[in-house]
Design an enzyme around this catalytic site. Structure first.
Site, PDB file in Angstrom:
ATOM      1  N   ASP A 142       6.174  -9.839   5.155  1.00  0.00           N
ATOM      2  CA  ASP A 142       5.929  -8.524   4.574  1.00  0.00           C
ATOM      3  C   ASP A 142       6.019  -8.640   3.053  1.00  0.00           C
ATOM      4  O   ASP A 142       7.072  -8.985   2.504  1.00  0.00           O
ATOM      5  CB  ASP A 142       6.976  -7.545   5.113  1.00  0.00           C
ATOM      6  CG  ASP A 142       6.857  -6.140   4.548  1.00  0.00           C
ATOM      7  OD1 ASP A 142       6.035  -5.916   3.640  1.00  0.00           O
ATOM      8  OD2 ASP A 142       7.614  -5.261   4.999  1.00  0.00           O
ATOM      9  N   GLU A 176       0.301 -13.252   3.266  1.00  0.00           N
ATOM     10  CA  GLU A 176      -0.526 -12.699   4.345  1.00  0.00           C
ATOM     11  C   GLU A 176       0.323 -12.626   5.608  1.00  0.00           C
ATOM     12  O   GLU A 176       1.099 -13.547   5.887  1.00  0.00           O
ATOM     13  CB  GLU A 176      -1.748 -13.592   4.569  1.00  0.00           C
ATOM     14  CG  GLU A 176      -2.619 -13.219   5.753  1.00  0.00           C
ATOM     15  CD  GLU A 176      -3.135 -11.787   5.680  1.00  0.00           C
ATOM     16  OE1 GLU A 176      -2.888 -11.028   6.648  1.00  0.00           O
ATOM     17  OE2 GLU A 176      -3.758 -11.422   4.654  1.00  0.00           O
ATOM     18  N   LYS A 206      -7.830   7.764   8.201  1.00  0.00           N
ATOM     19  CA  LYS A 206      -7.453   9.081   8.719  1.00  0.00           C
ATOM     20  C   LYS A 206      -6.336   9.688   7.866  1.00  0.00           C
ATOM     21  O   LYS A 206      -5.393   9.011   7.480  1.00  0.00           O
ATOM     22  CB  LYS A 206      -7.004   8.966  10.176  1.00  0.00           C
ATOM     23  CG  LYS A 206      -8.128   8.523  11.118  1.00  0.00           C
ATOM     24  CD  LYS A 206      -7.635   8.412  12.552  1.00  0.00           C
ATOM     25  CE  LYS A 206      -8.764   7.964  13.482  1.00  0.00           C
ATOM     26  NZ  LYS A 206      -8.307   7.822  14.888  1.00  0.00           N
ATOM     27  N   ASP A 242      -5.968  -2.373   3.668  1.00  0.00           N
ATOM     28  CA  ASP A 242      -6.337  -1.409   4.703  1.00  0.00           C
ATOM     29  C   ASP A 242      -6.285  -0.001   4.101  1.00  0.00           C
ATOM     30  O   ASP A 242      -5.240   0.429   3.622  1.00  0.00           O
ATOM     31  CB  ASP A 242      -5.373  -1.508   5.882  1.00  0.00           C
ATOM     32  CG  ASP A 242      -5.871  -0.755   7.112  1.00  0.00           C
ATOM     33  OD1 ASP A 242      -6.587   0.256   6.939  1.00  0.00           O
ATOM     34  OD2 ASP A 242      -5.537  -1.170   8.235  1.00  0.00           O
TER      35      ASP A 242
END
EC number: 2.1.1.33
Length: 239
Positions: A121, A94, A148, A144
């Site tokens: 990462d 995380e 968009k 996530d």
């Protein structure tokens, strides 16, 4: 804990390189309990990033099936899974330190010995630290979705990442994904179907029912009450 979630990347001329990442580094404010956990429990369960392969057997002090979870949030479901499956090793990654602190606190309270956590990462961890063919399962729950269209390239589930995960899985190992955003579920399925080295565990070649191994989160339960859907995908490494 060394606060270096993102390692710098440079080209052959020493110039910094920009890499598209699937996360935004939002550290947030640590509670006193989270800070206490980082200060006191990280030396026991925390794993610092290193740019070389880690000995997983030595890391856990035993040879056991190993599950890697990417982006465990506040760690509640990861701690539950580790508690329910003491015969397995769990390594969670995380990037947000409040979540790492919360996970460490809950894992310590549950007296878990089969859980290790990292704050880095996940792509770099997979590339540099995880030996090929060493994992029994990789879990990616509710990443996530980058809603968009112009941000879709930031979604972590892309062909290079999926190929990287496949290399780290044992033959027969499983990549388990879950999302509550249908367009992302469709994107995941399209990417996975484009990789020849996986077999979809869905009988209909799309999504699987939520397995008992994935605990329901409070957000998922709330979503169910509101009529929101969740899509699980499970793909097995074939070769």
């Amino acid at each position: 804990m060394i606060n270096d979630v993102i390692s710098p990347e440079f080209d052959e001329n020493g110039r910094a390189m920009r890499r598209i990442r699937s996360f935004v580094r939002r550290q947030g404010r640590l509670t006193k309990g989270q800070q206490h956990a980082l200060d006191n429990y990280w030396p026991v369960m925390g794993v610092e990033y290193q740019a070389e392969p880690v000995d997983i057997t030595a890391l856990f002090g035993r040879d056991a099936p190993t599950v890697l979870e990417i982006g465990f949030g506040m760690g509640a479901s990861l701690v539950t899974m580790a508690g329910n499956n003491p015969q397995q090793n769990f390594l969670g990654i995380e990037v947000h330190s409040p979540g790492v602190g919360a996970c460490l606190a809950d894992a310590t309270e549950a007296e878990l010995s089969n859980l290790r956590v990292m704050c880095h990462d996940a792509v770099e961890v997979l590339e540099n630290m995880i030996p090929d063919g060493s994992l029994d399962m990789v879990q990616l729950f509710f990443p996530d979705p980058w809603h968009k269209a112009r941000h879709n390239k930031r979604r972590i589930v892309q062909t290079p990442f999926v190929e990287l995960v496949r290399r780290k899985l044992k033959v027969g190992g499983v990549f388990h994904m879950a999302t509550d955003w249908q367009p992302y579920a469709e994107h995941m399925l399209e990417v996975m179907n484009g990789i020849s080295g996986y077999r979809n565990l869905s009988s209909d070649n799309d999504y699987v029912p939520r397995p008992d191994s994935r605990p329901l989160t409070k957000f998922e339960l709330r979503g169910q009450r509101l009529g929101h859907g969740v899509w699980d995908l499970m793909f097995e490494r074939k070769e």
